[in-house]
Design a protein around this motif. Sequence first.
Motif, PDB file in Angstrom:
ATOM      1  N   TYR A 162       0.927  -1.283   0.050  1.00 15.01           N
ATOM      2  CA  TYR A 162      -0.017  -0.077  -0.035  1.00 15.01           C
ATOM      3  C   TYR A 162       0.903   1.244   0.086  1.00 15.01           C
ATOM      4  O   TYR A 162       1.820   1.450   0.985  1.00 15.01           O
ATOM      5  CB  TYR A 162      -0.884   0.055   1.227  1.00 15.01           C
ATOM      6  N   GLY A 163       0.717   1.984  -0.957  1.00 17.35           N
ATOM      7  CA  GLY A 163       1.492   3.186  -0.976  1.00 17.35           C
ATOM      8  C   GLY A 163       2.720   3.175  -1.857  1.00 17.35           C
ATOM      9  O   GLY A 163       3.320   4.334  -2.071  1.00 17.35           O
ATOM     10  N   HIS A 164       3.060   2.254  -2.445  1.00 15.14           N
ATOM     11  CA  HIS A 164       4.477   2.027  -3.021  1.00 15.14           C
ATOM     12  C   HIS A 164       4.320   2.378  -4.422  1.00 15.14           C
ATOM     13  O   HIS A 164       5.282   2.632  -5.019  1.00 15.14           O
ATOM     14  CB  HIS A 164       4.902   0.697  -3.180  1.00 15.14           C
ATOM     15  N   ASP A 165       3.157   2.574  -5.251  1.00 15.58           N
ATOM     16  CA  ASP A 165       2.928   2.781  -6.555  1.00 15.58           C
ATOM     17  C   ASP A 165       3.135   4.280  -6.888  1.00 15.58           C
ATOM     18  O   ASP A 165       2.356   4.911  -6.439  1.00 15.58           O
ATOM     19  CB  ASP A 165       1.499   2.317  -6.992  1.00 15.58           C
ATOM     20  N   PRO A 166       4.097   4.718  -7.980  1.00 15.70           N
ATOM     21  CA  PRO A 166       4.346   5.794  -8.122  1.00 15.70           C
ATOM     22  C   PRO A 166       3.117   6.629  -9.085  1.00 15.70           C
ATOM     23  O   PRO A 166       2.956   7.617  -9.285  1.00 15.70           O
ATOM     24  CB  PRO A 166       5.669   6.225  -8.979  1.00 15.70           C
ATOM     25  N   ASN A 167       2.298   5.478  -9.470  1.00 12.53           N
ATOM     26  CA  ASN A 167       1.164   6.138 -10.409  1.00 12.53           C
ATOM     27  C   ASN A 167      -0.052   5.968  -9.756  1.00 12.53           C
ATOM     28  O   ASN A 167      -1.195   6.278 -10.397  1.00 12.53           O
ATOM     29  CB  ASN A 167       0.956   5.161 -11.807  1.00 12.53           C
ATOM     30  N   ASP A 168      -0.143   5.909  -8.550  1.00 11.39           N
ATOM     31  CA  ASP A 168      -1.496   6.053  -7.776  1.00 11.39           C
ATOM     32  C   ASP A 168      -2.137   7.483  -7.611  1.00 11.39           C
ATOM     33  O   ASP A 168      -1.082   8.695  -8.228  1.00 11.39           O
ATOM     34  CB  ASP A 168      -1.164   5.450  -6.271  1.00 11.39           C
ATOM     35  N   GLY A 169      -2.754   8.007  -6.776  1.00  9.69           N
ATOM     36  CA  GLY A 169      -3.551   9.170  -6.760  1.00  9.69           C
ATOM     37  C   GLY A 169      -2.551  10.183  -6.001  1.00  9.69           C
ATOM     38  O   GLY A 169      -2.979  11.520  -6.236  1.00  9.69           O
ATOM     39  N   VAL A 170      -1.498   9.836  -5.204  1.00  4.32           N
ATOM     40  CA  VAL A 170      -0.517  10.833  -4.820  1.00  4.32           C
ATOM     41  C   VAL A 170       0.891  10.943  -5.114  1.00  4.32           C
ATOM     42  O   VAL A 170       1.697  11.276  -4.698  1.00  4.32           O
ATOM     43  CB  VAL A 170      -0.765  10.700  -3.115  1.00  4.32           C
ATOM     44  N   GLY A 171       1.028  10.041  -6.231  1.00  5.53           N
ATOM     45  CA  GLY A 171       2.451   9.874  -6.982  1.00  5.53           C
ATOM     46  C   GLY A 171       3.046   8.971  -6.045  1.00  5.53           C
ATOM     47  O   GLY A 171       4.538   9.001  -6.305  1.00  5.53           O
ATOM     48  N   GLY A 172       2.428   8.111  -5.258  1.00  7.51           N
ATOM     49  CA  GLY A 172       3.448   7.316  -4.318  1.00  7.51           C
ATOM     50  C   GLY A 172       3.698   7.913  -3.136  1.00  7.51           C
ATOM     51  O   GLY A 172       3.840   8.941  -2.855  1.00  7.51           O
ATOM     52  N   ASP A 173       4.104   7.194  -2.149  1.00 10.01           N
ATOM     53  CA  ASP A 173       4.350   7.602  -0.793  1.00 10.01           C
ATOM     54  C   ASP A 173       5.604   7.386  -0.239  1.00 10.01           C
ATOM     55  O   ASP A 173       6.329   6.364  -0.900  1.00 10.01           O
ATOM     56  CB  ASP A 173       3.257   7.011   0.351  1.00 10.01           C
ATOM     57  N   GLY A 174       6.365   8.227   0.459  1.00 12.29           N
ATOM     58  CA  GLY A 174       7.640   8.017   0.831  1.00 12.29           C
ATOM     59  C   GLY A 174       7.660   7.023   2.219  1.00 12.29           C
ATOM     60  O   GLY A 174       8.644   6.770   2.516  1.00 12.29           O
ATOM     61  N   ALA A 175       6.373   6.853   2.646  1.00 10.17           N
ATOM     62  CA  ALA A 175       6.142   5.756   3.719  1.00 10.17           C
ATOM     63  C   ALA A 175       5.016   4.759   3.104  1.00 10.17           C
ATOM     64  O   ALA A 175       4.071   5.169   3.222  1.00 10.17           O
ATOM     65  CB  ALA A 175       5.838   6.427   5.103  1.00 10.17           C
ATOM     66  N   PHE A 176       5.544   3.536   2.978  1.00 14.59           N
ATOM     67  CA  PHE A 176       4.466   2.650   2.370  1.00 14.59           C
ATOM     68  C   PHE A 176       4.349   1.365   3.232  1.00 14.59           C
ATOM     69  O   PHE A 176       5.444   1.199   4.175  1.00 14.59           O
ATOM     70  CB  PHE A 176       4.716   2.338   0.932  1.00 14.59           C
ATOM     71  N   PHE A 177       3.108   0.448   2.942  1.00 16.23           N
ATOM     72  CA  PHE A 177       3.187  -0.473   4.005  1.00 16.23           C
ATOM     73  C   PHE A 177       2.853  -1.974   3.242  1.00 16.23           C
ATOM     74  O   PHE A 177       2.208  -1.878   2.203  1.00 16.23           O
ATOM     75  CB  PHE A 177       1.837  -0.134   4.741  1.00 16.23           C
TER      76      PHE A 177
END
Length: 346
Positions: free
Chosen positions: A283-298
């Motif tokens: 979760y949060g690792h994808d640079p193509n998601d709605g926030v461009g990816g997270d610097g902290a992912f799970f």
Amino acid sequence: MVSADSLFGPIDPAPDAGYVDAPPRMGFFTDTSVCIGCKACEVACKEWNLVPDHGLDLLGMSYDNTGALTANSWRHVAFIEQPRPLGRQTPALAGTPTGPSGSAHMAEIASTTPGVPDTDPGLPPAPHPEPAGRMAAGPEFLGMPGTDLPGRQGGGERTDLRWLMSSDVCKHCTHAACLDVCPTGSLFRTEFGTVVVQEDICNGCGYCIPACPYGVIDQRKGDGRAWKCTLCYDRIGEGMTPACAQACPTESIQYGVLDELRERAQQRVERLHADGVPEARLYGHDPNDGVGGDGAFFLLLDEPEVYGLPPDPIVTTRDLPDMWRRAGVAALTMAAAVAVAFVGRS
């Protein structure tokens, strides 16, 4: 869903913020499959960053005494209890002899048990499988009297609680809406790609709070200013590990170069899938998601909503360029209409 990248274009946040020769982007990978809920990360964060006491409030639910990320809780360890059937292990263990051979068989069974991680390079060893195997086998294997015990459905398949534990934190988004709305520049992008609040510049306007798609930022009572995780900017600037990751006894919280963490996380998911944990996901690792990816992912073991995370986060300021463009067109149209009316009267 329209991705943030399609709206803003793919970016590396630090160079985009003006840093020349920026170091690699740093971040967190939190592997919830090995989190034991010890709250060492919460304590370490408070101690290092001098975060005030949140107050002892058990909230009437589980062992969670913080409930959410707040101005006084920059790390929040979530405790989620789920009933989960473990009966599929019972037939394999029925009649299993005790002793070395039995222990070996139990280790083999427990290695495929969902929620019991196997050893993995770069991760701590899994818990010893024999106790887990014995408990999964049920009261007959343990020599306990009776079969209709709490947690057993009609004396047959055994159902037990599964604990889902996860240490939540600011996501340090690639496209951070909090940065877009801050009028004072209190929120800024660091050379490591993280997002930090400068409390001495914050004027307490609170615009950043509704802008955050994760509900991370909060205002401190009696203070009014916004506070959140800084990813220990003062520590990483000196080449040190953030306090929470340093204190984590199981290495559930891993800190490092973000690209390397993403590769490691993908390998971990593949390993869990091979070991019979198909629900493991990132979760949060994808640079193509709605926030461009997270610097902290799970790495999660269930749907994001179970952990209190939005399933499809979107940068809340994504429509601002279009809104300003439309406002400009409307203003020009009104000005032209006024000018025409003025000329017509004269």
